[in-house]
Enzyme design. Structure first.
Site, PDB file in Angstrom:
ATOM      1  N   CYS A 262       0.832  -1.209   0.000  1.00 43.16           N
ATOM      2  CA  CYS A 262       0.000   0.000   0.000  1.00 43.16           C
ATOM      3  C   CYS A 262       0.869   1.262   0.000  1.00 43.16           C
ATOM      4  O   CYS A 262       1.511   1.581   1.001  1.00 43.16           O
ATOM      5  CB  CYS A 262      -0.908  -0.040   1.224  1.00 43.16           C
ATOM      6  SG  CYS A 262      -1.811   1.480   1.552  1.00 43.16           S
TER       7      CYS A 262
ATOM      8  N   CYS B 185      -0.050   3.895   2.589  1.00 37.82           N
ATOM      9  CA  CYS B 185       0.342   3.423   3.924  1.00 37.82           C
ATOM     10  C   CYS B 185       1.786   3.806   4.228  1.00 37.82           C
ATOM     11  O   CYS B 185       2.115   4.158   5.363  1.00 37.82           O
ATOM     12  CB  CYS B 185       0.188   1.907   4.030  1.00 37.82           C
ATOM     13  SG  CYS B 185      -1.505   1.314   3.857  1.00 37.82           S
TER      14      CYS B 185
END
Length: 107
Positions: free
Chosen positions: A31, A34
């Site tokens: 991600c 993230c």
């Protein structure tokens, strides 16, 4: 101090049994957003350790808790107080915005 990892198996003791509010960063290796949020979460963990416990949960390795809290997209940050969800933050935000969200719950 940085955010500590937490697993499905540790959730109850580390989060539901916590004496202070808990910020949990739901993330995954793949991600991109993230990776943007992660260092900010670590900074908050370091700066707010007196009044906030900060943890990270990898959703790929620990799907049970993510499912239970209906985490559908990442990054998702949950603020829990006395074991109950108090605030949900979905998507990448800057440090000041995240701290404002934290302050709504922690004070």
């Amino acid at each position: 101090m940085s955010a500590q990892p937490v697993t499905d198996q540790e959730w109850k003791a580390e989060v539901e049994g916590a004496e202070k509010p808990v910020l949990v960063d739901f993330w995954a290796e793949w991600c991109g957003p993230c990776r943007i949020v992660s260092p900010i979460v670590d900074e908050i963990a370091s700066e707010r350790s007196d009044d906030l416990k900060v943890l990270k949960l990898n959703v790929d390795e620990n799907p049970d808790v993510a499912r239970r809290y209906r985490v559908m997209s990442i990054p998702t940050l949950l603020l829990l107080k006395e074991g109950e969800e108090a605030k949900r933050i979905v998507g990448a935000k800057g440090k000041n915005e995240l701290l404002a969200d934290v302050d709504e719950v922690v004070g």
